[in-house]
Design a protein around this motif. Structure first.
Motif, PDB file in Angstrom:
ATOM      1  N   GLU A 212       0.828  -1.198   0.000  1.00  0.00           N
ATOM      2  CA  GLU A 212       0.000   0.000   0.000  1.00  0.00           C
ATOM      3  C   GLU A 212       0.869   1.257   0.000  1.00  0.00           C
ATOM      4  OE1 GLU A 212      -3.182   0.601  -0.202  1.00  0.00           O
ATOM      5  OE2 GLU A 212      -3.807  -1.499  -0.300  1.00  0.00           O
ATOM      6  N   PRO A 213       0.561   2.207  -0.872  1.00  0.00           N
ATOM      7  CA  PRO A 213       1.348   3.453  -0.901  1.00  0.00           C
ATOM      8  C   PRO A 213       1.095   4.303   0.340  1.00  0.00           C
ATOM      9  CG  PRO A 213      -0.536   3.624  -2.366  1.00  0.00           C
ATOM     10  CD  PRO A 213      -0.521   2.199  -1.878  1.00  0.00           C
ATOM     11  N   GLU A 214       2.067   5.137   0.648  1.00  0.00           N
ATOM     12  CA  GLU A 214       1.950   6.084   1.758  1.00  0.00           C
ATOM     13  C   GLU A 214       1.921   7.498   1.200  1.00  0.00           C
ATOM     14  OE1 GLU A 214       4.816   5.628   4.806  1.00  0.00           O
ATOM     15  OE2 GLU A 214       4.535   3.455   5.010  1.00  0.00           O
ATOM     16  N   GLU A 215       1.087   8.321   1.774  1.00  0.00           N
ATOM     17  CA  GLU A 215       0.930   9.697   1.321  1.00  0.00           C
ATOM     18  C   GLU A 215       1.326  10.648   2.446  1.00  0.00           C
ATOM     19  OE1 GLU A 215      -3.010  12.049   0.377  1.00  0.00           O
ATOM     20  OE2 GLU A 215      -2.491  10.813  -1.365  1.00  0.00           O
ATOM     21  N   ARG A 216       2.186  11.604   2.109  1.00  0.00           N
ATOM     22  CA  ARG A 216       2.660  12.569   3.104  1.00  0.00           C
ATOM     23  C   ARG A 216       2.458  13.990   2.591  1.00  0.00           C
ATOM     24  NH1 ARG A 216       6.514   8.513   2.806  1.00  0.00           N
ATOM     25  NH2 ARG A 216       6.951   7.390   4.760  1.00  0.00           N
ATOM     26  N   VAL A 217       2.071  14.868   3.494  1.00  0.00           N
ATOM     27  CA  VAL A 217       1.935  16.288   3.163  1.00  0.00           C
ATOM     28  C   VAL A 217       3.285  16.955   3.386  1.00  0.00           C
ATOM     29  CG1 VAL A 217       0.775  18.456   3.686  1.00  0.00           C
ATOM     30  CG2 VAL A 217      -0.496  16.297   3.833  1.00  0.00           C
ATOM     31  N   LEU A 218       3.840  17.523   2.320  1.00  0.00           N
ATOM     32  CA  LEU A 218       5.125  18.215   2.438  1.00  0.00           C
ATOM     33  C   LEU A 218       4.955  19.695   2.752  1.00  0.00           C
ATOM     34  CD1 LEU A 218       7.177  16.662  -0.527  1.00  0.00           C
ATOM     35  CD2 LEU A 218       7.081  15.947   1.874  1.00  0.00           C
ATOM     36  N   LEU A 219       3.935  20.323   2.136  1.00  0.00           N
ATOM     37  CA  LEU A 219       3.767  21.768   2.303  1.00  0.00           C
ATOM     38  C   LEU A 219       2.323  22.140   2.004  1.00  0.00           C
ATOM     39  CD1 LEU A 219       5.580  24.242   2.952  1.00  0.00           C
ATOM     40  CD2 LEU A 219       5.769  24.610   0.494  1.00  0.00           C
ATOM     41  N   GLU A 220       1.786  23.101   2.755  1.00  0.00           N
ATOM     42  CA  GLU A 220       0.433  23.588   2.525  1.00  0.00           C
ATOM     43  C   GLU A 220       0.468  24.966   1.871  1.00  0.00           C
ATOM     44  OE1 GLU A 220      -1.549  23.447   6.301  1.00  0.00           O
ATOM     45  OE2 GLU A 220      -2.146  21.349   6.021  1.00  0.00           O
ATOM     46  N   GLY A 221      -0.661  25.327   1.263  1.00  0.00           N
ATOM     47  CA  GLY A 221      -0.745  26.623   0.611  1.00  0.00           C
ATOM     48  C   GLY A 221      -0.128  26.640  -0.768  1.00  0.00           C
ATOM     49  N   VAL A 222      -0.044  25.469  -1.407  1.00  0.00           N
ATOM     50  CA  VAL A 222       0.552  25.346  -2.741  1.00  0.00           C
ATOM     51  C   VAL A 222      -0.573  25.244  -3.770  1.00  0.00           C
ATOM     52  CG1 VAL A 222       1.966  23.925  -4.252  1.00  0.00           C
ATOM     53  CG2 VAL A 222       2.628  24.265  -1.859  1.00  0.00           C
ATOM     54  N   ALA A 223      -0.587  26.144  -4.736  1.00  0.00           N
ATOM     55  CA  ALA A 223      -1.650  26.129  -5.741  1.00  0.00           C
ATOM     56  C   ALA A 223      -1.295  25.258  -6.933  1.00  0.00           C
ATOM     57  CB  ALA A 223      -1.944  27.555  -6.221  1.00  0.00           C
ATOM     58  N   GLU A 224      -0.062  25.360  -7.419  1.00  0.00           N
ATOM     59  CA  GLU A 224       0.339  24.615  -8.611  1.00  0.00           C
ATOM     60  C   GLU A 224       1.820  24.268  -8.538  1.00  0.00           C
ATOM     61  OE1 GLU A 224      -0.484  26.723 -12.191  1.00  0.00           O
ATOM     62  OE2 GLU A 224      -2.651  26.757 -11.897  1.00  0.00           O
ATOM     63  N   LEU A 225       2.184  23.209  -9.279  1.00  0.00           N
ATOM     64  CA  LEU A 225       3.578  22.867  -9.518  1.00  0.00           C
ATOM     65  C   LEU A 225       3.887  23.126 -10.983  1.00  0.00           C
ATOM     66  CD1 LEU A 225       3.929  19.439  -7.662  1.00  0.00           C
ATOM     67  CD2 LEU A 225       4.243  21.731  -6.749  1.00  0.00           C
ATOM     68  N   GLU A 226       5.126  23.447 -11.247  1.00  0.00           N
ATOM     69  CA  GLU A 226       5.575  23.621 -12.625  1.00  0.00           C
ATOM     70  C   GLU A 226       6.898  22.884 -12.800  1.00  0.00           C
ATOM     71  OE1 GLU A 226       5.804  27.695 -13.749  1.00  0.00           O
ATOM     72  OE2 GLU A 226       3.631  27.987 -13.812  1.00  0.00           O
ATOM     73  N   PHE A 227       6.849  21.779 -13.580  1.00  0.00           N
ATOM     74  CA  PHE A 227       8.045  21.021 -13.904  1.00  0.00           C
ATOM     75  C   PHE A 227       8.448  21.293 -15.349  1.00  0.00           C
ATOM     76  CE2 PHE A 227       6.378  18.340 -10.452  1.00  0.00           C
ATOM     77  CZ  PHE A 227       7.529  18.102  -9.724  1.00  0.00           C
ATOM     78  N   GLU A 228       9.750  21.339 -15.582  1.00  0.00           N
ATOM     79  CA  GLU A 228      10.294  21.355 -16.935  1.00  0.00           C
ATOM     80  C   GLU A 228      11.536  20.480 -16.943  1.00  0.00           C
ATOM     81  OE1 GLU A 228       9.188  25.275 -19.395  1.00  0.00           O
ATOM     82  OE2 GLU A 228      10.588  25.646 -17.747  1.00  0.00           O
ATOM     83  N   TYR A 229      11.837  19.899 -18.131  1.00  0.00           N
ATOM     84  CA  TYR A 229      12.879  18.891 -18.233  1.00  0.00           C
ATOM     85  C   TYR A 229      13.829  19.259 -19.371  1.00  0.00           C
ATOM     86  CZ  TYR A 229       8.883  16.736 -15.944  1.00  0.00           C
ATOM     87  OH  TYR A 229       7.799  16.496 -15.117  1.00  0.00           O
ATOM     88  N   LEU A 230      15.121  19.267 -19.067  1.00  0.00           N
ATOM     89  CA  LEU A 230      16.125  19.640 -20.062  1.00  0.00           C
ATOM     90  C   LEU A 230      16.570  18.415 -20.845  1.00  0.00           C
ATOM     91  CD1 LEU A 230      17.842  21.955 -21.200  1.00  0.00           C
ATOM     92  CD2 LEU A 230      19.635  21.267 -19.597  1.00  0.00           C
ATOM     93  N   TYR A 231      16.513  18.548 -22.176  1.00  0.00           N
ATOM     94  CA  TYR A 231      16.850  17.457 -23.082  1.00  0.00           C
ATOM     95  C   TYR A 231      17.908  17.950 -24.063  1.00  0.00           C
ATOM     96  CZ  TYR A 231      16.236  14.353 -27.130  1.00  0.00           C
ATOM     97  OH  TYR A 231      16.427  13.501 -28.182  1.00  0.00           O
TER      98      TYR A 231
END
Length: 240
Positions: free
Chosen positions: A159-178
């Motif tokens: 079973e996976p475990e879920e943890r809260v790292l930080l509150e008050g976060v609206a969005e994430l933005e990932f980008e990947y260099l190729y």
């Protein structure tokens, strides 16, 4: 006979006593008000420092997770072979090292994403489960059991475990260099069905504003992170 002069005892009148009490009360109120203002300011400063320290710890932890991303190769449920990383602009799934209770680092699947709660406050969530060599992954549901392994082996599910790292976060933005075949760098918003890890991962967190929407990028809240997986640390590429 000479009379000695008599001395009368001088005292405060009732009016003078009331004025003195009134002035004393006013001074006490001013001192107490100033004390409350100073205490409130100090509590706000301490609270702000605690929030900054919490974000710094989360940033350091996330950086380490991404640095320890593993270049493992595996097959998905459609028999396609790719590296153990699948991400877009809003979430990222990869295999990394995490310490266990016995102090030994082991491989875990890890997902970073934003989760909406019953309240207006959104959270940065990390979901993990142990990685099993030879397992077959369903990228659309990486934390649900497929029960499949190479050569028809049955893979146990944890079973996976879920943890809260930080509150008050609206969005994430990932980008990947190729780097393409001509060795030219290119930033991508997806890393899907690739054979290698990205050379760099750019990770930005957008805080919530008063309306619960994504505010502008704020380096005081979360500076932009540029993370290179360990296997590329000394690869000789020019990192942007």
């Amino acid at each position: 006979m000479i009379r000695q002069p008599t001395h009368r005892m001088q005292g405060f009148t009732l009016v003078e006593l009331m004025i003195a009490l009134l002035l004393t009360g006013m001074v006490a109120m001013l001192v107490f008000g100033a004390f409350r203002i100073a205490t409130g300011s100090w509590e706000r400063v301490v609270s702000q420092q605690e929030r900054v320290h919490e974000r710094y710890l989360v940033q350091t932890f996330v950086r380490r997770l991404l640095e320890q991303a593993q270049p493992l190769r595996l097959r998905d449920i459609d028999a396609r072979l790719s590296v153990a990383m699948h991400g877009d602009r809003e979430q990222l799934i990869f295999v990394t090292e995490l310490p266990t209770r016995n102090g030994v680092a082991e491989f875990y699947w890890c997902q970073l994403r934003v989760k909406e709660t019953e309240t207006q406050l959104k959270q940065l969530i990390m979901t993990t489960r142990p990685y099993t060599e030879g397992e077959i992954i369903d990228w659309l549901a990486p934390f649900e059991p497929t029960g499949e392994g190479l050569n028809g082996e049955e893979i146990p599910f944890t079973e996976p475990e879920e943890r809260v790292l930080l509150e008050g976060v609206a969005e994430l933005e990932f980008e990947y260099l190729y780097y393409d075949q001509t060795d030219q760098p290119e930033w991508r918003r997806e890393w899907v069905e690739e054979s290698v890890l990205p050379y760099l991962i750019r990770f930005q967190v957008l805080p919530q504003d008063e309306d619960g929407l994504a505010g502008e990028a704020d380096t005081a809240f979360w500076p932009e992170l540029l993370v290179s997986p360990t296997e590329y640390r000394y690869g000789g590429k020019t990192l942007l």
